[in-house]
Each structure stands twice: as structure tokens, then as C-alpha cells.
Design a protein around this motif. Structure first.
Motif, PDB file in Angstrom:
ATOM      1  N   GLY A  34       0.806  -1.213   0.000  1.00 35.67           N
ATOM      2  CA  GLY A  34       0.000   0.000   0.000  1.00 35.67           C
ATOM      3  C   GLY A  34       0.838   1.261   0.000  1.00 35.67           C
ATOM      4  N   THR A  35       2.029   1.187   0.567  1.00 36.85           N
ATOM      5  CA  THR A  35       2.962   2.309   0.560  1.00 36.85           C
ATOM      6  C   THR A  35       3.628   2.331  -0.809  1.00 36.85           C
ATOM      7  N   LYS A  36       3.565   3.453  -1.495  1.00 34.82           N
ATOM      8  CA  LYS A  36       4.009   3.532  -2.891  1.00 34.82           C
ATOM      9  C   LYS A  36       5.362   4.214  -3.047  1.00 34.82           C
ATOM     10  N   PHE A  37       6.094   3.796  -4.080  1.00 33.35           N
ATOM     11  CA  PHE A  37       7.309   4.488  -4.489  1.00 33.35           C
ATOM     12  C   PHE A  37       6.898   5.568  -5.476  1.00 33.35           C
ATOM     13  N   HIS A  92     -15.836  11.762   0.023  1.00 30.22           N
ATOM     14  CA  HIS A  92     -15.552  12.952  -0.782  1.00 30.22           C
ATOM     15  C   HIS A  92     -14.942  12.623  -2.142  1.00 30.22           C
ATOM     16  N   GLN A  93     -14.914  11.342  -2.462  1.00 25.79           N
ATOM     17  CA  GLN A  93     -14.407  10.875  -3.762  1.00 25.79           C
ATOM     18  C   GLN A  93     -13.074  11.536  -4.110  1.00 25.79           C
ATOM     19  N   VAL A  94     -12.150  11.471  -3.159  1.00 26.36           N
ATOM     20  CA  VAL A  94     -10.854  12.125  -3.340  1.00 26.36           C
ATOM     21  C   VAL A  94     -10.038  11.459  -4.438  1.00 26.36           C
ATOM     22  N   ALA A  95      -9.945  10.158  -4.402  1.00 26.93           N
ATOM     23  CA  ALA A  95      -9.032   9.462  -5.318  1.00 26.93           C
ATOM     24  C   ALA A  95      -9.511   9.521  -6.758  1.00 26.93           C
ATOM     25  N   GLN A  96      -8.582   9.809  -7.644  1.00 26.53           N
ATOM     26  CA  GLN A  96      -8.828   9.643  -9.074  1.00 26.53           C
ATOM     27  C   GLN A  96      -7.952   8.478  -9.508  1.00 26.53           C
ATOM     28  N   CYS A  97      -6.685   8.727  -9.792  1.00 25.65           N
ATOM     29  CA  CYS A  97      -5.817   7.586 -10.126  1.00 25.65           C
ATOM     30  C   CYS A  97      -5.500   6.788  -8.870  1.00 25.65           C
ATOM     31  N   GLY A  98      -5.445   7.473  -7.727  1.00 23.98           N
ATOM     32  CA  GLY A  98      -5.263   6.813  -6.441  1.00 23.98           C
ATOM     33  C   GLY A  98      -3.842   6.542  -6.027  1.00 23.98           C
ATOM     34  N   TYR A  99      -2.866   6.780  -6.887  1.00 25.54           N
ATOM     35  CA  TYR A  99      -1.498   6.397  -6.572  1.00 25.54           C
ATOM     36  C   TYR A  99      -0.954   7.093  -5.334  1.00 25.54           C
ATOM     37  N   GLY A 135      -4.628  16.461  -9.058  1.00 23.26           N
ATOM     38  CA  GLY A 135      -5.044  17.771  -8.584  1.00 23.26           C
ATOM     39  C   GLY A 135      -6.290  17.763  -7.715  1.00 23.26           C
ATOM     40  N   THR A 136      -6.447  16.759  -6.884  1.00 23.66           N
ATOM     41  CA  THR A 136      -7.645  16.671  -6.044  1.00 23.66           C
ATOM     42  C   THR A 136      -7.480  17.406  -4.721  1.00 23.66           C
ATOM     43  N   TYR A 137      -6.700  18.450  -4.700  1.00 18.56           N
ATOM     44  CA  TYR A 137      -6.377  19.143  -3.455  1.00 18.56           C
ATOM     45  C   TYR A 137      -7.598  19.703  -2.730  1.00 18.56           C
ATOM     46  N   THR A 138      -8.577  20.235  -3.449  1.00 27.08           N
ATOM     47  CA  THR A 138      -9.761  20.772  -2.762  1.00 27.08           C
ATOM     48  C   THR A 138     -10.566  19.647  -2.119  1.00 27.08           C
TER      49      THR A 138
END
Length: 154
Positions: A34-37, A92-99, A135-138
Motif C-alpha cells: 500500500g505504501t508507494k514508491f 468525498h471521492q478524493v481518489a482519481q488515479c489513487g497512486y 489535482g484533487t487538493y480541494t
């Protein structure tokens, strides 16, 4: 050299050189992927984990520098029992690509543990080292605010 680590509450013994980054111990030796490079130079935050509750970039913390218990995204919650911050991410559906999300969530969880009612400026300051290419900062800020409010209810 054999090193003993507590990761997500479980004791692990690893036989690796002292200079191996914690990121590779987690992913390659323990199997916690789960921890990504992301960048390898602590500039993006994708590899963020917590050591004794402090958010750290696991790509830059060597095995010999681990000073306490390690928590990864797998230790924060599960799909069936998500941590409040994880549920806020979903709501809040934050993840898009999720990486970047595991690093973002671990940084946010550390922020809320230290400051349960952060302002938008404090959120932005705490999260500035975690980059999101989508760019999901908001939505990240909204999820952190929602988790903060939910935690106050408990």
C-alpha cells in the motif's frame, strides 16, 4: 544484519543491510504494498508512513533509522473497518488515479492526531509535501475537514 521492527502492531525480523530504505523493507520484505514508491527523494509523499505517529517519507528513512513502531496504510484501517480519515476520502471521492492516496491519508491522519481541528491554512501547510498529479487538493482538504468534524462527534 537482523533487525526487529513492529509494523502495524506485528513484530517482524528482517535480515537486511542497515542502509536499506524502509519503503523497500515494507514492500519487498514484508509484502505491504500500500505504501508507494514515487520519487525516491522525499519530494512527493507517496511513500508516507508513520513512525510513532509522526509522518515520514519511507524512501528516505533507512532501516537503522527506524526509531519506533511503524504504521502503514494497511494498519490504519481495513475496507470493512475504515479509519475516519479513510471513510472521509471515500465520501468525498478524493481518489482519481489513487497512486498518491495512501501517502496523502497517512499524512492527513498524522495531522489530525496532532491537531484535531486544523484550519484550511494548517491543512494546506501540513499537506504541501504530498503531491497529487490529478489535482484533487480541494477534495483532500474537504475530506480532512469532514474527518475532523466526525472525530469531534465521537
Amino acid at each position: 544484519m537482523t533487525t526487529s521492527l513492529t509494523i502495524n502492531g506485528t513484530r517482524h525480523q528482517v535480515d537486511l543491510p542497515d542502509d536499506v530504505p524502509l519503503l523497500w523493507v515494507l514492500r519487498d520484505e514484508i509484502g505491504l504494498t500500500g505504501t508507494k514508491f514515487g520519487c525516491g527523494v522525499a519530494a512527493c509523499g507517496a511513500c508516507t508512513v508513520q513512525i510513532d505517529g509522526e509522518a515520514v517519507r519511507s524512501c528516505q528513512v533507512t532501516l537503522s533509522d527506524v526509531w519506533g513502531d511503524v504504521t502503514t496504510i494497511e494498519g490504519l484501517g481495513t475496507p470493512d473497518a475504515m479509519a475516519t480519515i479513510q471513510q472521509a476520502w471515500v465520501d468525498h471521492q478524493v481518489a482519481q488515479c489513487g497512486y498518491c492516496q495512501s501517502g496523502q491519508i497517512m499524512q492527513a491522519a498524522a495531522l489530525l492526531a496532532e491537531n484535531p481541528d486544523p484550519t484550511d491554512t494548517e491543512i494546506d501547510d501540513a499537506m504541501q509535501g504530498n503531491l497529487c498529479r490529478c489535482g484533487t487538493y480541494t477534495r483532500i482538504r474537504a475530506a480532512i475537514r469532514a474527518a475532523s468534524a466526525k472525530m469531534k462527534e465521537a
